[in-house]
Design an enzyme around this catalytic site. Sequence first.
Site, PDB file in Angstrom:
ATOM      1  CD  GLU A   1      38.859  36.060  28.087  1.00 13.48           C
ATOM      2  OE1 GLU A   1      38.229  35.336  28.869  1.00 13.48           O
ATOM      3  OE2 GLU A   1      39.775  36.818  28.455  1.00 13.48           O
TER       4      GLU A   1
ATOM      5  N   GLY B   1      36.139  34.270  34.301  1.00 13.98           N
ATOM      6  CA  GLY B   1      35.033  34.846  33.547  1.00 13.98           C
ATOM      7  C   GLY B   1      34.348  33.904  32.569  1.00 13.98           C
TER       8      GLY B   1
ATOM      9  CG  ASP C   1      37.519  46.742  27.581  1.00 12.96           C
ATOM     10  OD1 ASP C   1      37.292  47.526  26.646  1.00 12.96           O
ATOM     11  OD2 ASP C   1      37.557  47.108  28.771  1.00 12.96           O
TER      12      ASP C   1
HETATM   13  P1  IMP Z   1      40.950  43.153  28.006  1.00 14.00           P
HETATM   14  O1  IMP Z   1      42.279  42.626  28.431  1.00 14.00           O
HETATM   15  O2  IMP Z   1      40.769  44.620  28.285  1.00 14.00           O
HETATM   16  O3  IMP Z   1      40.568  42.784  26.577  1.00 14.00           O
HETATM   17  O4  IMP Z   1      39.854  42.549  28.959  1.00 14.00           O
HETATM   18  C1  IMP Z   1      39.568  41.234  29.019  1.00 14.00           C
HETATM   19  C2  IMP Z   1      39.244  40.824  30.438  1.00 14.00           C
HETATM   20  O5  IMP Z   1      38.826  41.929  31.250  1.00 14.00           O
HETATM   21  C3  IMP Z   1      38.097  39.854  30.403  1.00 14.00           C
HETATM   22  O6  IMP Z   1      38.567  38.545  30.424  1.00 14.00           O
HETATM   23  C4  IMP Z   1      37.295  40.197  31.631  1.00 14.00           C
HETATM   24  O7  IMP Z   1      37.679  39.346  32.688  1.00 14.00           O
HETATM   25  C5  IMP Z   1      37.642  41.631  31.965  1.00 14.00           C
HETATM   26  N1  IMP Z   1      36.562  42.564  31.547  1.00 14.00           N
HETATM   27  C6  IMP Z   1      36.562  43.416  30.486  1.00 14.00           C
HETATM   28  N2  IMP Z   1      35.414  44.112  30.400  1.00 14.00           N
HETATM   29  C7  IMP Z   1      34.648  43.692  31.428  1.00 14.00           C
HETATM   30  C8  IMP Z   1      33.316  44.031  31.880  1.00 14.00           C
HETATM   31  O8  IMP Z   1      32.576  44.841  31.315  1.00 14.00           O
HETATM   32  N3  IMP Z   1      32.895  43.371  32.995  1.00 14.00           N
HETATM   33  C9  IMP Z   1      33.650  42.451  33.654  1.00 14.00           C
HETATM   34  N4  IMP Z   1      34.881  42.101  33.260  1.00 14.00           N
HETATM   35  C10 IMP Z   1      35.385  42.712  32.169  1.00 14.00           C
HETATM   36 MG    MG Z   2      38.066  36.818  31.182  1.00 14.08          MG
END
Ligand code: IMP
Ligand code: MG
Length: 185
Positions: free
Chosen positions: A104, A47, A108
């Site tokens: 990063e 990403g 989320d």
């Molecule tokens: P977390 O672990 O939920 O904080 O998410 C982080 C990872 O989830 C990021 O590095 C992204 O790769 C993926 N991610 C979270 N939200 C999105 C989105 O809206 N679109 C695409 N990828 C997302």
């Molecule tokens: Mg990512």
Amino acid sequence: MNTVTPKGIAAIVFTAEEIAAATVRLAEVIARDYASEPVLLVGVLKGALFFTADLARALPDSLDISIDFLAVTSYGNSDRSSGEVRLLKDMSEGAEGKHVLIVEDIIDNGLTLSYLQDLIGRRHPASLRSCVLLDKPYRRRVDVKVDYLGLTCPDTFIVGYGLDYQEKYRNLPYLARLEPWVFEG
Ligand code: IMP
Ligand code: MG
């Protein structure tokens, strides 16, 4: 910008110009903080591929910069996090004694960044900070510290500028919301 939007794109959330402006703002603060010490940027694949490249080039050439990457997965192929983070590829160099800046794409629920901070933190870096382009503060599950934050995202799944849905749309120069039918079909 291209006037023909790809299949499934509902609306643009951040234009390429808005992303570039946010990157320059972040680079200015980072440049000040690392003026007197070398920094190792660790981009999180896939990403943060473009963000890492653009951030690195927005930093002044007077800075002492190295770049490394690691790869993690948490989403599998859906638009919801599995809540499980897996390391797919580690850094090529060690982190010990280095001033590490994790780069990063988006935060989320926070599990990915928290996992990476633990992983790299255990390797005794001289310092460890995080720079995240996009913040989705709506579903945080862990309280994770972010030192440099770019843009706050609406509460929706977005693609482009490195972010994918089922490995597609990463190449778009902007960030966009998808049509609901994309998730069903
Ligand atoms: P977390 O672990 O939920 O904080 O998410 C982080 C990872 O989830 C990021 O590095 C992204 O790769 C993926 N991610 C979270 N939200 C999105 C989105 O809206 N679109 C695409 N990828 C997302
Ligand atoms: Mg990512």
